[in-house]
Design an enzyme around this catalytic site. Structure first.
Site, PDB file in Angstrom:
ATOM      1  N   ALA A  92       0.851  -1.197   0.000  1.00 15.61           N
ATOM      2  CA  ALA A  92       0.000   0.000   0.000  1.00 15.61           C
ATOM      3  C   ALA A  92       0.879   1.237   0.000  1.00 15.61           C
ATOM      4  O   ALA A  92       2.112   1.144   0.089  1.00 15.61           O
ATOM      5  CB  ALA A  92      -0.913  -0.010   1.215  1.00 15.61           C
ATOM      6  N   VAL A 102       0.908   5.604   1.486  1.00 12.31           N
ATOM      7  CA  VAL A 102       0.354   6.459   2.526  1.00 12.31           C
ATOM      8  C   VAL A 102       0.380   7.914   2.084  1.00 12.31           C
ATOM      9  O   VAL A 102       1.381   8.396   1.542  1.00 12.31           O
ATOM     10  CB  VAL A 102       1.140   6.288   3.848  1.00 12.31           C
ATOM     11  CG1 VAL A 102       0.591   7.203   4.930  1.00 12.31           C
ATOM     12  CG2 VAL A 102       1.105   4.833   4.293  1.00 12.31           C
ATOM     13  N   ASP A 143       6.879  -7.394  11.498  1.00 12.47           N
ATOM     14  CA  ASP A 143       7.446  -6.776  10.288  1.00 12.47           C
ATOM     15  C   ASP A 143       8.293  -5.582  10.702  1.00 12.47           C
ATOM     16  O   ASP A 143       8.116  -4.470  10.210  1.00 12.47           O
ATOM     17  CB  ASP A 143       6.313  -6.349   9.350  1.00 12.47           C
ATOM     18  CG  ASP A 143       6.793  -6.149   7.910  1.00 12.47           C
ATOM     19  OD1 ASP A 143       7.906  -6.601   7.596  1.00 12.47           O
ATOM     20  OD2 ASP A 143       6.069  -5.540   7.115  1.00 12.47           O
TER      21      ASP A 143
END
Length: 516
Positions: free
Chosen positions: A131, A133, A282
């Protein structure tokens, strides 16, 4: 056929960016070097090897980008030029067009972008493999970050995961160590976590849980979710202000205690793993910042909660006992735990496994982190496990990956950090809480609602049990009577058959010795 074309594309990408030359150039054999010269003939490979590897991973898609992100933290295993280039994967993945991002946001909420936000920065502040941001400001003036899922991600990931499942099945059948390493189960675990990362509502829920868990610790900050603006494809959260943890000179200039920051990172990791069983899986440098605001100075800022690891109570207790045994150099206990857990065959000689583990671990104690490579330790342990047929546990793969990330961050912040001595007191306190009086009281408190429900029923349950013993169930009595009758019939039949057989034998004997 789709898998075949994907394999062809991977092979083409490897050749296009000269990764075959990168892989084979480390061999010393003359015939291998000759093969490299032949395969690179006519190809233009002037770009540095690190840049070629980064471009190839970006070309191959998000799964390979994730792989590169993990590798970027292992500067002790990779050449510096390659590690530096792979670090760009953390925040320099090419963004998709902002017009497309705005269209996805408007479609997710059914409203125009100017109706949702008073300000919206069309230029993405970060672009990751899954994704990207954008910063924005709500109508009430609150600063937020808007995370938008890349379009068409599901189809791309499904294709690569299907290929990985196929390759894992092939490896398990062909490779001698395939069954022990459980490649199909490992890929299945990765499949689940990657699909979880594609659901941004799940990520928002992970962030909310981690925020609650970490509130009392005072060492790490997690952004608050704006739940009214969260969907599976778009989530809106509190904007966090901090310095990327990889920018150590900036942190020093701001007055951050780097050594304390390194120790705090170890504390956060072990707290999430052993206290909560719910950890950020992560933790590469692109997902971690440090606050320099006066009210929260020196605290970690965690970002990107798509991949979260979980451990059961049994997993936590087993791992804690293993860690403590390692720290105390009690290698016999480590070997016994491996046998008790079923990770090695039950007929394994504990003393042989103990000696093998000692040979791997003993040289690495009482040394600073700069002189210890968990990568080298894990490689040696892997070789040892092969001798003893240790089964790789898929549910611990994320924990192993996170531990390696922690080591990479520790090396960046404080090469003198002693990981073992920093973690040992924490684990001992945790075990005392689990096994001692505090743990007993805590378990009683957790079970109290169940006891509160059962205690009022206890007299009735005891009365019913005693009544059943005095007045047996009629149905059970009838069943027992029928069973006894059946047993008598079977016994009579067997006796009759035996008598018949004996009679036949006696008659034949008499006939044989008769005078006529």
């Amino acid at each position: 056929m789709r898998h075949f074309f994907r394999l062809v594309f991977i092979g083409f990408t490897v050749l296009r960016f000269g990764l075959d030359e990168v892989a084979l150039s480390g061999f010393r054999q003359r015939w291998v070097r000759g093969l490299v010269r032949v395969t690179t003939l006519g190809r233009q490979l002037q770009a540095p090897r690190g840049e070629r590897l980064r471009l190839a991973l970006e070309k191959l898609g998000p799964i390979f980008v994730k792989f590169g992100q993990v590798l970027s933290t292992r500067r002790d295993l990779l050449p510096l030029d390659v590690a530096d280039e792979l670090a760009h994967l953390q925040d320099r993945v090419p963004p998709f067009p902002s017009v497309q991002a705005v269209a996805l946001i408007e479609r997710a909420f059914g409203r125009r972008i100017d109706e949702l936000f008073s300000e919206f920065d069309a230029e993405p502040v970060a672009s990751a493999s899954i994704a990207q941001v954008h910063f924005a400001k709500l109508k009430n003036g609150r600063e937020v970050a808007v995370k938008v899922l890349r379009p068409g991600m599901l189809q791309v990931i499904e294709q690569d995961l299907t290929l990985m499942h196929t390759l894992a099945s092939l490896v398990e059948r062909v490779w001698t160590d395939g069954k022990r390493l459980k490649p199909r189960e490992v890929v299945a675990e990765f499949d689940v976590y990657l699909h979880d990362e594609l659901d941004l509502v799940r990520e928002a829920a992970n962030a909310a849980q981690l925020r609650r868990n970490m509130q009392g610790l005072g060492l790490v900050m997690v952004p608050e979710m704006v739940w009214d603006l969260c969907t599976s494809g778009v989530i809106v959260m509190e904007r966090m202000h901090g310095v990327p943890i990889s920018q150590v000179p900036r942190l020093r200039e701001a007055g951050v205690d780097i050594k304390k920051l390194a120790r705090d990172g170890v504390t956060i990791f072990f707290t999430q793993v052993f206290r909560d069983g719910f950890f950020h899986a992560d933790m590469h440098p692109g997902n971690i910042q440090v606050s320099v605001a006066p009210a929260t100075f020196g605290r970690y800022i965690a970002l990107d909660f798509g991949i979260i690891g979980t451990l059961t109570e049994w997993d936590k207790e087993y791992l804690a006992q293993n860690f403590l045994a390692f720290f105390r150099r009690d290698y016999k206990r480590v070997a016994e735990l491996h046998v008790e857990s079923g990770w090695v065959p039950p007929n394994t000689r504990v003393d042989a496994l103990e000696n093998a583990i000692r040979a791997v671990c003993e040289p690495h104690f009482d040394r600073p982190l700069k002189d210890i490579s968990l990568g080298a330790v894990l490689m040696r342990l892997f070789q040892t496990s092969r001798r003893f047929n240790v089964e790789i546990q898929p549910q611990l793969v994320l924990l192993q990956k996170t531990l390696l990330n922690i080591e990479g961050l520790g090396r960046q912040l404080d090469p003198e950090l002693d990981l073992w001595s920093t973690a040992k007191p924490f684990l001992e306190q945790w075990m005392n809480r689990q096994i001692g009086w505090a743990g007993l009281v805590e378990r009683f408190k957790n079970e109290a609602p169940r006891y509160a429900q059962l205690l009022p029923e206890l007299p009735r349950l005891i009365h019913q049990a005693l009544q059943r013993r005095r007045d047996p169930d009629p149905a059970l009595l009838a069943l027992l009577t029928e069973q006894r009758r059946t047993n008598r019939l079977i016994q009579g039949l067997l006796i009759g058959l035996a008598g018949f057989a004996i009679g036949v034998l006696v008659a034949r004997t008499l006939l044989r010795w008769a005078p006529w």
